[in-house]
Write a protein that holds these residues in place. Sequence first.
Motif, PDB file in Angstrom:
ATOM      1  N   LYS A 220      35.935  27.107  18.075  1.00 14.89           N
ATOM      2  CA  LYS A 220      36.320  28.469  17.689  1.00 14.89           C
ATOM      3  C   LYS A 220      35.433  29.504  18.365  1.00 14.89           C
ATOM      4  N   ALA A 221      36.010  30.638  18.686  1.00 14.64           N
ATOM      5  CA  ALA A 221      35.282  31.788  19.233  1.00 14.64           C
ATOM      6  C   ALA A 221      34.698  31.529  20.626  1.00 14.64           C
ATOM      7  N   LYS A 222      35.172  30.466  21.282  1.00 13.67           N
ATOM      8  CA  LYS A 222      34.769  30.191  22.671  1.00 13.67           C
ATOM      9  C   LYS A 222      35.970  30.392  23.591  1.00 13.67           C
ATOM     10  N   GLU A 223      35.674  30.692  24.845  1.00 13.03           N
ATOM     11  CA  GLU A 223      36.749  30.803  25.836  1.00 13.03           C
ATOM     12  C   GLU A 223      37.355  29.435  26.144  1.00 13.03           C
ATOM     13  N   ALA A 224      38.626  29.443  26.531  1.00 14.08           N
ATOM     14  CA  ALA A 224      39.306  28.196  26.880  1.00 14.08           C
ATOM     15  C   ALA A 224      38.619  27.549  28.084  1.00 14.08           C
ATOM     16  N   ASN A 225      38.532  26.217  28.084  1.00 11.95           N
ATOM     17  CA  ASN A 225      37.962  25.509  29.234  1.00 11.95           C
ATOM     18  C   ASN A 225      38.912  24.480  29.835  1.00 11.95           C
ATOM     19  N   MET A 226      40.123  24.452  29.338  1.00 10.37           N
ATOM     20  CA  MET A 226      41.115  23.508  29.860  1.00 10.37           C
ATOM     21  C   MET A 226      42.497  24.090  29.596  1.00 10.37           C
ATOM     22  N   LEU A 227      43.431  23.794  30.484  1.00  9.23           N
ATOM     23  CA  LEU A 227      44.810  24.183  30.210  1.00  9.23           C
ATOM     24  C   LEU A 227      45.743  23.056  30.578  1.00  9.23           C
ATOM     25  N   LEU A 228      46.799  22.952  29.802  1.00 10.17           N
ATOM     26  CA  LEU A 228      47.881  22.010  30.057  1.00 10.17           C
ATOM     27  C   LEU A 228      49.117  22.836  30.386  1.00 10.17           C
ATOM     28  N   ILE A 229      49.827  22.422  31.416  1.00  6.11           N
ATOM     29  CA  ILE A 229      51.018  23.193  31.804  1.00  6.11           C
ATOM     30  C   ILE A 229      52.127  22.256  32.231  1.00  6.11           C
ATOM     31  N   GLU A 230      53.339  22.598  31.809  1.00  2.00           N
ATOM     32  CA  GLU A 230      54.530  21.841  32.195  1.00  2.00           C
ATOM     33  C   GLU A 230      55.477  22.741  32.975  1.00  2.00           C
TER      34      GLU A 230
END
Lengths: 247, 247
Positions: free
Chosen positions: B201-211
Amino acid sequence: MEIKIANNERIDQLYAEDVKIIQSKDVFSFSLDAVLLAHFASTPAKGVIVDLCAGNGAVGLFLSRRTQAKITGIELQERLADMGQRSIQLNQLEKQIQMVHLDLKNVFQLIEADSVDLVVCNPPYFKESATSHKNPNQHLAIARHEIHTNLKEVVQVSSKLLKTNGKLSLVHRPERLVEILNTFQEFHLAPKRIQFIYPKKAKEANMLLIEGIKYGKVDGLKLLPPLFAYNDQGTYSDEIRSILYGD
Amino acid sequence: MEIKIANNERIDQLYAEDVKIIQSKDVFSFSLDAVLLAHFASTPAKGVIVDLCAGNGAVGLFLSRRTQAKITGIELQERLADMGQRSIQLNQLEKQIQMVHLDLKNVFQLIEADSVDLVVCNPPYFKESATSHKNPNQHLAIARHEIHTNLKEVVQVSSKLLKTNGKLSLVHRPERLVEILNTFQEFHLAPKRIQFIYPKKAKEANMLLIEGIKYGKVDGLKLLPPLFAYNDQGTYSDEIRSILYGD
Protein backbone atom coordinates in the motif's frame (compact mmCIF):
# COMPACT_ATOMS: atom_id res chain seq x y z
CA MET A 1 -21.20 43.59 -2.08
CA GLU A 2 -24.08 41.18 -2.09
CA ILE A 3 -23.68 37.91 -3.99
CA LYS A 4 -26.88 36.60 -5.52
CA ILE A 5 -27.75 32.97 -5.00
CA ALA A 6 -30.60 31.78 -7.25
CA ASN A 7 -33.44 29.61 -5.95
CA ASN A 8 -32.15 26.50 -7.65
CA GLU A 9 -28.63 27.04 -6.30
CA ARG A 10 -27.01 26.08 -3.02
CA ILE A 11 -23.66 26.77 -1.38
CA ASP A 12 -21.50 23.71 -0.70
CA GLN A 13 -18.32 23.72 1.32
CA LEU A 14 -15.18 21.71 0.84
CA TYR A 15 -14.05 21.38 4.44
CA ALA A 16 -10.45 20.34 3.86
CA GLU A 17 -9.84 23.47 1.80
CA ASP A 18 -12.32 25.79 3.55
CA VAL A 19 -13.77 26.81 0.19
CA LYS A 20 -17.42 27.66 -0.51
CA ILE A 21 -18.83 26.76 -3.92
CA ILE A 22 -22.14 27.74 -5.49
CA GLN A 23 -23.69 24.62 -6.93
CA SER A 24 -26.80 23.71 -8.84
CA LYS A 25 -27.79 20.24 -9.82
CA ASP A 26 -29.84 21.78 -12.65
CA VAL A 27 -26.67 22.68 -14.52
CA PHE A 28 -23.64 21.00 -12.97
CA SER A 29 -22.17 20.11 -9.60
CA PHE A 30 -18.53 19.43 -8.97
CA SER A 31 -17.81 15.85 -8.04
CA LEU A 32 -15.04 13.73 -6.60
CA ASP A 33 -13.30 13.99 -9.98
CA ALA A 34 -12.65 17.71 -9.48
CA VAL A 35 -11.47 17.23 -5.90
CA LEU A 36 -9.05 14.48 -6.91
CA LEU A 37 -7.77 16.44 -9.90
CA ALA A 38 -6.95 19.42 -7.68
CA HIS A 39 -5.33 17.11 -5.13
CA PHE A 40 -3.26 15.35 -7.80
CA ALA A 41 -1.98 18.42 -9.66
CA SER A 42 1.57 19.63 -8.92
CA THR A 43 1.01 23.33 -8.32
CA PRO A 44 3.66 25.94 -9.08
CA ALA A 45 4.31 28.26 -6.11
CA LYS A 46 3.52 31.20 -8.38
CA GLY A 47 2.99 31.89 -12.07
CA VAL A 48 -0.04 31.15 -14.19
CA ILE A 49 -2.60 28.34 -13.93
CA VAL A 50 -5.39 27.75 -16.43
CA ASP A 51 -8.41 25.55 -15.71
CA LEU A 52 -10.00 24.39 -18.98
CA CYS A 53 -13.60 23.08 -18.95
CA ALA A 54 -13.75 24.79 -15.57
CA GLY A 55 -17.46 24.17 -14.93
CA ASN A 56 -18.45 26.04 -11.78
CA GLY A 57 -14.79 26.70 -11.00
CA ALA A 58 -14.29 24.12 -8.27
CA VAL A 59 -10.79 22.98 -9.31
CA GLY A 60 -9.41 26.54 -9.39
CA LEU A 61 -10.97 27.33 -6.02
CA PHE A 62 -9.38 24.24 -4.46
CA LEU A 63 -5.98 24.99 -6.03
CA SER A 64 -5.99 28.58 -4.75
CA ARG A 65 -5.33 27.28 -1.24
CA ARG A 66 -1.97 25.83 -2.26
CA THR A 67 -0.43 28.48 -4.52
CA GLN A 68 0.04 32.18 -5.12
CA ALA A 69 -0.30 31.63 -8.89
CA LYS A 70 -2.98 33.52 -10.82
CA ILE A 71 -5.73 31.15 -11.86
CA THR A 72 -8.01 31.58 -14.89
CA GLY A 73 -10.99 29.32 -15.38
CA ILE A 74 -12.25 28.93 -18.97
CA GLU A 75 -15.84 27.75 -19.32
CA LEU A 76 -18.01 27.51 -22.42
CA GLN A 77 -21.35 27.57 -20.60
CA GLU A 78 -22.26 31.09 -19.50
CA ARG A 79 -24.48 29.90 -16.67
CA LEU A 80 -21.61 27.90 -15.16
CA ALA A 81 -19.00 30.62 -15.67
CA ASP A 82 -21.34 33.05 -13.87
CA MET A 83 -21.75 30.65 -10.93
CA GLY A 84 -17.96 30.28 -10.81
CA GLN A 85 -17.42 34.04 -10.79
CA ARG A 86 -19.88 34.43 -7.89
CA SER A 87 -18.09 31.64 -5.95
CA ILE A 88 -14.83 33.54 -6.41
CA GLN A 89 -16.49 36.61 -4.89
CA LEU A 90 -18.00 34.54 -2.09
CA ASN A 91 -14.48 33.42 -1.14
CA GLN A 92 -13.02 36.90 -1.72
CA LEU A 93 -10.54 35.48 -4.21
CA GLU A 94 -11.08 38.05 -7.01
CA LYS A 95 -7.42 39.05 -6.90
CA GLN A 96 -6.21 35.50 -7.52
CA ILE A 97 -8.88 33.82 -9.65
CA GLN A 98 -10.94 34.88 -12.63
CA MET A 99 -13.63 32.96 -14.43
CA VAL A 100 -14.09 33.62 -18.13
CA HIS A 101 -17.00 32.60 -20.33
CA LEU A 102 -15.11 31.47 -23.43
CA ASP A 103 -14.80 28.55 -25.79
CA LEU A 104 -11.40 26.98 -25.13
CA LYS A 105 -10.70 27.15 -28.88
CA ASN A 106 -10.49 30.92 -28.40
CA VAL A 107 -8.40 30.94 -25.23
CA PHE A 108 -5.46 32.50 -27.07
CA GLN A 109 -7.48 35.73 -27.35
CA LEU A 110 -6.98 35.97 -23.61
CA ILE A 111 -3.80 34.04 -22.74
CA GLU A 112 -0.60 33.84 -24.74
CA ALA A 113 0.79 30.58 -26.04
CA ASP A 114 3.83 29.21 -24.15
CA SER A 115 3.01 31.27 -21.04
CA VAL A 116 1.30 28.90 -18.60
CA ASP A 117 2.87 26.86 -15.78
CA LEU A 118 -0.01 24.48 -15.14
CA VAL A 119 -3.14 23.54 -17.05
CA VAL A 120 -5.77 21.50 -15.22
CA CYS A 121 -8.74 19.99 -16.99
CA ASN A 122 -11.75 17.87 -16.09
CA PRO A 123 -13.09 17.48 -19.64
CA PRO A 124 -16.18 15.72 -21.02
CA TYR A 125 -15.37 12.01 -20.75
CA PHE A 126 -17.61 10.37 -23.28
CA LYS A 127 -17.29 10.18 -27.03
CA GLU A 128 -20.02 11.89 -28.98
CA SER A 129 -21.91 9.74 -31.42
CA ALA A 130 -25.39 9.59 -32.90
CA THR A 131 -26.17 6.59 -30.72
CA SER A 132 -24.54 7.70 -27.46
CA HIS A 133 -26.94 7.97 -24.57
CA LYS A 134 -26.85 11.60 -23.54
CA ASN A 135 -28.45 13.46 -20.70
CA PRO A 136 -31.56 15.30 -21.93
CA ASN A 137 -30.40 18.26 -19.82
CA GLN A 138 -28.22 20.14 -22.31
CA HIS A 139 -26.01 21.66 -19.58
CA LEU A 140 -25.11 18.21 -18.24
CA ALA A 141 -24.79 16.66 -21.71
CA ILE A 142 -22.20 19.31 -22.69
CA ALA A 143 -20.23 18.70 -19.49
CA ARG A 144 -20.16 14.92 -19.98
CA HIS A 145 -20.05 14.32 -23.74
CA GLU A 146 -17.62 15.52 -26.36
CA ILE A 147 -20.20 17.77 -28.00
CA HIS A 148 -18.30 21.06 -28.16
CA THR A 149 -14.76 19.86 -27.54
CA ASN A 150 -12.90 16.56 -27.36
CA LEU A 151 -9.77 14.97 -25.93
CA LYS A 152 -7.57 15.93 -28.87
CA GLU A 153 -8.58 19.58 -28.77
CA VAL A 154 -8.19 19.79 -25.00
CA VAL A 155 -4.66 18.35 -25.13
CA GLN A 156 -3.67 20.40 -28.17
CA VAL A 157 -4.83 23.68 -26.58
CA SER A 158 -3.26 22.75 -23.24
CA SER A 159 0.09 21.99 -24.81
CA LYS A 160 0.05 25.25 -26.79
CA LEU A 161 -0.72 27.22 -23.62
CA LEU A 162 2.12 25.64 -21.63
CA LYS A 163 5.67 26.85 -21.27
CA THR A 164 8.42 24.31 -21.83
CA ASN A 165 8.35 22.05 -18.74
CA GLY A 166 4.87 23.33 -17.92
CA LYS A 167 2.46 20.62 -16.76
CA LEU A 168 -0.95 19.39 -17.80
CA SER A 169 -3.00 17.53 -15.19
CA LEU A 170 -6.03 15.76 -16.56
CA VAL A 171 -8.74 13.57 -15.07
CA HIS A 172 -10.35 11.10 -17.47
CA ARG A 173 -11.66 7.56 -17.91
CA PRO A 174 -9.30 4.53 -17.91
CA GLU A 175 -10.83 3.01 -21.04
CA ARG A 176 -9.39 6.00 -22.93
CA LEU A 177 -5.85 5.52 -21.60
CA VAL A 178 -4.33 4.54 -24.94
CA GLU A 179 -5.90 7.49 -26.73
CA ILE A 180 -4.80 9.84 -23.94
CA LEU A 181 -1.19 8.65 -24.14
CA ASN A 182 -1.20 8.85 -27.94
CA THR A 183 -2.55 12.40 -27.81
CA PHE A 184 -0.05 13.44 -25.15
CA GLN A 185 2.75 12.21 -27.39
CA GLU A 186 1.27 13.91 -30.46
CA PHE A 187 1.37 17.24 -28.65
CA HIS A 188 4.78 16.82 -26.98
CA LEU A 189 3.58 16.07 -23.47
CA ALA A 190 5.66 13.41 -21.72
CA PRO A 191 3.52 11.42 -19.24
CA LYS A 192 5.17 11.63 -15.82
CA ARG A 193 2.62 10.45 -13.27
CA ILE A 194 -0.51 8.33 -13.57
CA GLN A 195 -2.87 7.38 -10.76
CA PHE A 196 -5.85 5.10 -11.10
CA ILE A 197 -8.95 5.46 -8.94
CA TYR A 198 -10.96 2.34 -8.12
CA PRO A 199 -14.52 2.57 -6.75
CA LYS A 200 -13.53 -0.03 -4.14
CA LYS A 201 -11.35 -3.10 -3.63
CA ALA A 202 -11.55 -5.82 -6.28
CA LYS A 203 -13.24 -3.46 -8.77
CA GLU A 204 -11.87 -2.15 -12.04
CA ALA A 205 -10.58 1.42 -12.15
CA ASN A 206 -13.19 4.01 -13.18
CA MET A 207 -11.06 7.14 -13.18
CA LEU A 208 -7.50 8.10 -14.02
CA LEU A 209 -5.35 11.09 -13.22
CA ILE A 210 -2.44 11.86 -15.51
CA GLU A 211 0.27 14.50 -15.58
CA GLY A 212 2.29 15.36 -18.66
CA ILE A 213 5.25 17.72 -19.01
CA LYS A 214 5.70 19.78 -22.17
CA TYR A 215 8.86 18.70 -23.98
CA GLY A 216 9.70 16.51 -20.94
CA LYS A 217 11.86 13.39 -21.12
CA VAL A 218 10.03 10.30 -22.29
CA ASP A 219 11.27 7.96 -19.58
CA GLY A 220 10.56 7.99 -15.86
CA LEU A 221 6.79 7.45 -15.79
CA LYS A 222 5.52 6.74 -12.27
CA LEU A 223 2.39 4.78 -11.42
CA LEU A 224 1.20 6.27 -8.14
CA PRO A 225 -0.42 4.13 -5.44
CA PRO A 226 -4.02 3.28 -6.31
CA LEU A 227 -6.83 5.20 -4.63
CA PHE A 228 -10.03 3.49 -3.55
CA ALA A 229 -13.05 5.79 -3.39
CA TYR A 230 -15.13 3.69 -1.01
CA ASN A 231 -14.37 1.14 1.69
CA ASP A 232 -16.11 -2.18 2.26
CA GLN A 233 -18.84 -0.45 4.28
CA GLY A 234 -19.78 1.70 1.28
CA THR A 235 -18.59 4.97 2.84
CA TYR A 236 -15.67 7.08 1.66
CA SER A 237 -12.29 5.45 2.20
CA ASP A 238 -9.90 6.96 4.73
CA GLU A 239 -7.78 8.43 1.93
CA ILE A 240 -10.77 10.14 0.31
CA ARG A 241 -12.08 11.37 3.69
CA SER A 242 -8.69 12.91 4.33
CA ILE A 243 -8.78 14.69 0.97
CA LEU A 244 -12.38 15.86 1.40
CA TYR A 245 -12.54 16.71 5.06
CA GLY A 246 -8.90 16.95 6.12
CA ASP A 247 -9.52 14.24 8.77
CA MET B 1 13.59 -42.72 -16.52
CA GLU B 2 15.87 -40.94 -14.15
CA ILE B 3 15.93 -37.15 -14.20
CA LYS B 4 19.30 -35.66 -13.36
CA ILE B 5 19.41 -32.82 -10.85
CA ALA B 6 22.79 -31.06 -10.75
CA ASN B 7 24.52 -30.14 -7.50
CA ASN B 8 23.74 -26.45 -7.89
CA GLU B 9 20.08 -27.13 -8.65
CA ARG B 10 17.08 -27.65 -6.42
CA ILE B 11 13.44 -28.63 -6.94
CA ASP B 12 10.87 -26.02 -5.93
CA GLN B 13 7.17 -26.61 -5.79
CA LEU B 14 4.35 -24.26 -6.57
CA TYR B 15 1.75 -25.54 -4.14
CA ALA B 16 -1.34 -23.92 -5.67
CA GLU B 17 -0.64 -25.62 -8.99
CA ASP B 18 1.07 -28.75 -7.67
CA VAL B 19 3.96 -28.24 -10.08
CA LYS B 20 7.62 -29.08 -9.43
CA ILE B 21 10.27 -26.86 -10.99
CA ILE B 22 14.01 -27.37 -11.21
CA GLN B 23 15.66 -24.14 -10.15
CA SER B 24 19.17 -22.81 -9.82
CA LYS B 25 20.07 -19.44 -8.50
CA ASP B 26 23.31 -19.68 -10.50
CA VAL B 27 21.42 -19.21 -13.74
CA PHE B 28 17.85 -18.11 -13.10
CA SER B 29 14.95 -18.75 -10.75
CA PHE B 30 11.34 -18.03 -11.56
CA SER B 31 9.90 -15.26 -9.45
CA LEU B 32 6.56 -13.74 -8.56
CA ASP B 33 6.52 -12.19 -12.03
CA ALA B 34 6.16 -15.60 -13.69
CA VAL B 35 3.50 -16.72 -11.24
CA LEU B 36 1.46 -13.56 -11.76
CA LEU B 37 1.84 -13.72 -15.55
CA ALA B 38 0.49 -17.28 -15.60
CA HIS B 39 -2.34 -16.27 -13.27
CA PHE B 40 -3.24 -13.22 -15.39
CA ALA B 41 -3.21 -14.88 -18.83
CA SER B 42 -6.55 -15.88 -20.39
CA THR B 43 -5.89 -19.47 -21.43
CA PRO B 44 -7.63 -21.07 -24.39
CA ALA B 45 -9.23 -24.42 -23.50
CA LYS B 46 -7.19 -26.04 -26.28
CA GLY B 47 -5.03 -24.94 -29.22
CA VAL B 48 -1.47 -23.64 -29.15
CA ILE B 49 0.37 -21.63 -26.51
CA VAL B 50 3.89 -20.25 -26.92
CA ASP B 51 6.01 -19.01 -24.02
CA LEU B 52 8.72 -16.66 -25.28
CA CYS B 53 11.76 -15.94 -23.07
CA ALA B 54 10.62 -19.03 -21.22
CA GLY B 55 13.58 -19.24 -18.81
CA ASN B 56 13.29 -22.47 -16.84
CA GLY B 57 9.77 -22.99 -18.15
CA ALA B 58 7.82 -21.96 -15.07
CA VAL B 59 5.03 -20.07 -16.86
CA GLY B 60 4.25 -22.96 -19.20
CA LEU B 61 4.27 -25.44 -16.31
CA PHE B 62 1.81 -23.30 -14.35
CA LEU B 63 -0.46 -22.81 -17.40
CA SER B 64 -0.59 -26.56 -18.11
CA ARG B 65 -2.86 -26.98 -15.08
CA ARG B 66 -5.60 -24.86 -16.66
CA THR B 67 -5.67 -25.91 -20.31
CA GLN B 68 -5.40 -28.81 -22.72
CA ALA B 69 -3.51 -26.60 -25.19
CA LYS B 70 -0.06 -27.66 -26.41
CA ILE B 71 2.59 -25.43 -24.89
CA THR B 72 5.98 -24.62 -26.40
CA GLY B 73 8.61 -22.76 -24.41
CA ILE B 74 11.25 -20.90 -26.43
CA GLU B 75 14.47 -20.12 -24.57
CA LEU B 76 17.73 -18.68 -25.88
CA GLN B 77 19.92 -20.00 -23.06
CA GLU B 78 20.66 -23.70 -23.47
CA ARG B 79 21.26 -24.24 -19.77
CA LEU B 80 17.80 -22.88 -18.91
CA ALA B 81 16.02 -24.71 -21.74
CA ASP B 82 17.60 -27.93 -20.47
CA MET B 83 16.40 -27.30 -16.92
CA GLY B 84 12.93 -26.58 -18.31
CA GLN B 85 12.88 -29.81 -20.31
CA ARG B 86 13.83 -31.81 -17.20
CA SER B 87 11.08 -30.07 -15.19
CA ILE B 88 8.59 -31.13 -17.86
CA GLN B 89 9.77 -34.74 -17.41
CA LEU B 90 9.64 -34.41 -13.64
CA ASN B 91 5.95 -33.46 -13.91
CA GLN B 92 5.30 -36.06 -16.65
CA LEU B 93 4.02 -33.37 -18.96
CA GLU B 94 6.02 -34.34 -22.07
CA LYS B 95 2.82 -34.85 -24.06
CA GLN B 96 1.62 -31.33 -23.40
CA ILE B 97 4.74 -29.18 -23.08
CA GLN B 98 8.00 -28.93 -24.95
CA MET B 99 10.96 -26.71 -24.25
CA VAL B 100 13.06 -25.60 -27.20
CA HIS B 101 16.51 -24.02 -27.13
CA LEU B 102 16.05 -21.34 -29.79
CA ASP B 103 16.45 -17.64 -30.35
CA LEU B 104 12.95 -16.19 -30.60
CA LYS B 105 13.99 -14.50 -33.86
CA ASN B 106 14.05 -18.00 -35.35
CA VAL B 107 10.80 -19.25 -33.85
CA PHE B 108 9.16 -19.40 -37.30
CA GLN B 109 11.47 -22.32 -38.15
CA LEU B 110 9.40 -24.23 -35.59
CA ILE B 111 5.97 -22.59 -35.41
CA GLU B 112 3.95 -21.10 -38.26
CA ALA B 113 2.90 -17.47 -38.32
CA ASP B 114 -0.80 -16.82 -37.54
CA SER B 115 -1.17 -20.18 -35.80
CA VAL B 116 -1.00 -19.47 -32.07
CA ASP B 117 -3.86 -18.82 -29.62
CA LEU B 118 -1.86 -17.37 -26.75
CA VAL B 119 1.66 -16.02 -26.39
CA VAL B 120 2.96 -15.39 -22.88
CA CYS B 121 6.22 -13.59 -22.23
CA ASN B 122 8.26 -12.52 -19.22
CA PRO B 123 10.96 -10.66 -21.17
CA PRO B 124 14.09 -8.86 -20.05
CA TYR B 125 12.83 -5.62 -18.46
CA PHE B 126 15.75 -3.25 -18.64
CA LYS B 127 17.08 -1.29 -21.56
CA GLU B 128 20.56 -2.18 -22.66
CA SER B 129 23.05 0.63 -22.65
CA ALA B 130 26.77 1.04 -22.17
CA THR B 131 26.14 2.55 -18.75
CA SER B 132 23.40 0.22 -17.50
CA HIS B 133 24.29 -1.66 -14.37
CA LYS B 134 24.22 -5.30 -15.37
CA ASN B 135 24.59 -8.45 -13.38
CA PRO B 136 28.14 -9.87 -13.82
CA ASN B 137 26.51 -13.30 -14.10
CA GLN B 138 25.89 -13.50 -17.84
CA HIS B 139 22.90 -15.86 -17.44
CA LEU B 140 21.14 -13.38 -15.18
CA ALA B 141 22.17 -10.34 -17.26
CA ILE B 142 20.61 -11.89 -20.38
CA ALA B 143 17.40 -12.65 -18.50
CA ARG B 144 17.10 -9.10 -17.13
CA HIS B 145 18.59 -6.79 -19.77
CA GLU B 146 17.69 -6.32 -23.41
CA ILE B 147 20.97 -7.81 -24.59
CA HIS B 148 19.75 -10.40 -27.10
CA THR B 149 16.18 -9.22 -27.62
CA ASN B 150 14.05 -6.22 -26.74
CA LEU B 151 10.47 -5.12 -26.26
CA LYS B 152 9.90 -4.32 -29.93
CA GLU B 153 11.18 -7.68 -31.13
CA VAL B 154 9.21 -9.59 -28.50
CA VAL B 155 5.96 -7.85 -29.47
CA GLN B 156 6.64 -8.11 -33.19
CA VAL B 157 7.37 -11.86 -33.02
CA SER B 158 4.39 -12.43 -30.71
CA SER B 159 2.00 -10.64 -33.02
CA LYS B 160 3.28 -12.54 -36.04
CA LEU B 161 2.81 -15.85 -34.21
CA LEU B 162 -0.77 -15.10 -33.18
CA LYS B 163 -3.97 -15.90 -35.03
CA THR B 164 -6.46 -13.09 -35.47
CA ASN B 165 -8.01 -12.57 -32.02
CA GLY B 166 -5.13 -14.48 -30.45
CA LYS B 167 -3.79 -12.95 -27.24
CA LEU B 168 -0.44 -11.78 -25.97
CA SER B 169 0.03 -11.61 -22.19
CA LEU B 170 3.13 -9.77 -21.08
CA VAL B 171 4.63 -8.88 -17.72
CA HIS B 172 6.83 -5.78 -17.70
CA ARG B 173 7.77 -2.62 -15.81
CA PRO B 174 5.31 0.28 -15.40
CA GLU B 175 7.86 2.91 -16.43
CA ARG B 176 7.77 1.38 -19.90
CA LEU B 177 3.97 1.57 -20.21
CA VAL B 178 3.96 4.18 -22.97
CA GLU B 179 6.50 2.25 -25.05
CA ILE B 180 4.56 -0.98 -24.49
CA LEU B 181 1.29 0.57 -25.66
CA ASN B 182 2.99 2.18 -28.67
CA THR B 183 4.56 -1.13 -29.63
CA PHE B 184 1.29 -3.01 -29.19
CA GLN B 185 -0.37 -0.55 -31.55
CA GLU B 186 2.48 -0.77 -34.06
CA PHE B 187 2.00 -4.53 -34.27
CA HIS B 188 -1.81 -4.54 -34.30
CA LEU B 189 -2.39 -5.68 -30.73
CA ALA B 190 -5.32 -3.93 -29.05
CA PRO B 191 -4.72 -3.63 -25.27
CA LYS B 192 -7.67 -5.22 -23.48
CA ARG B 193 -6.65 -5.66 -19.85
CA ILE B 194 -3.97 -4.05 -17.71
CA GLN B 195 -3.20 -4.82 -14.08
CA PHE B 196 -0.67 -2.99 -11.96
CA ILE B 197 1.20 -4.70 -9.12
CA TYR B 198 2.27 -2.59 -6.15
CA PRO B 199 4.87 -3.85 -3.66
CA LYS B 200 2.55 -2.69 -0.87
CA LYS B 201 0.00 0.00 0.00
CA ALA B 202 1.01 3.61 -0.66
CA LYS B 203 3.90 2.53 -2.93
CA GLU B 204 4.27 3.09 -6.65
CA ALA B 205 3.58 0.16 -8.98
CA ASN B 206 6.65 -1.94 -9.83
CA MET B 207 5.13 -4.43 -12.24
CA LEU B 208 2.43 -4.45 -14.88
CA LEU B 209 0.52 -7.18 -16.63
CA ILE B 210 -0.99 -6.45 -20.01
CA GLU B 211 -3.08 -8.41 -22.49
CA GLY B 212 -3.43 -7.47 -26.15
CA ILE B 213 -5.63 -9.02 -28.81
CA LYS B 214 -4.40 -9.28 -32.40
CA TYR B 215 -6.56 -7.11 -34.65
CA GLY B 216 -8.89 -6.52 -31.67
CA LYS B 217 -11.11 -3.47 -31.28
CA VAL B 218 -9.30 -0.44 -29.93
CA ASP B 219 -11.89 0.49 -27.30
CA GLY B 220 -12.88 -1.36 -24.16
CA LEU B 221 -9.61 -1.38 -22.20
CA LYS B 222 -10.11 -2.57 -18.61
CA LEU B 223 -7.91 -1.62 -15.68
CA LEU B 224 -8.12 -4.59 -13.35
CA PRO B 225 -8.11 -4.19 -9.55
CA PRO B 226 -4.61 -3.45 -8.25
CA LEU B 227 -2.61 -6.24 -6.63
CA PHE B 228 -0.42 -5.64 -3.60
CA ALA B 229 2.47 -8.08 -3.24
CA TYR B 230 3.04 -7.61 0.48
CA ASN B 231 0.87 -6.56 3.41
CA ASP B 232 1.79 -4.12 6.16
CA GLN B 233 3.54 -6.91 8.09
CA GLY B 234 5.93 -7.48 5.19
CA THR B 235 4.59 -10.93 4.34
CA TYR B 236 2.75 -11.90 1.15
CA SER B 237 -0.69 -10.32 0.87
CA ASP B 238 -3.77 -12.55 1.06
CA GLU B 239 -4.25 -12.26 -2.70
CA ILE B 240 -0.69 -13.36 -3.45
CA ARG B 241 -0.85 -16.19 -0.87
CA SER B 242 -3.97 -17.43 -2.58
CA ILE B 243 -2.22 -17.41 -5.97
CA LEU B 244 0.95 -19.06 -4.60
CA TYR B 245 -0.43 -21.54 -2.11
CA GLY B 246 -4.11 -21.81 -3.01
CA ASP B 247 -5.04 -20.79 0.56
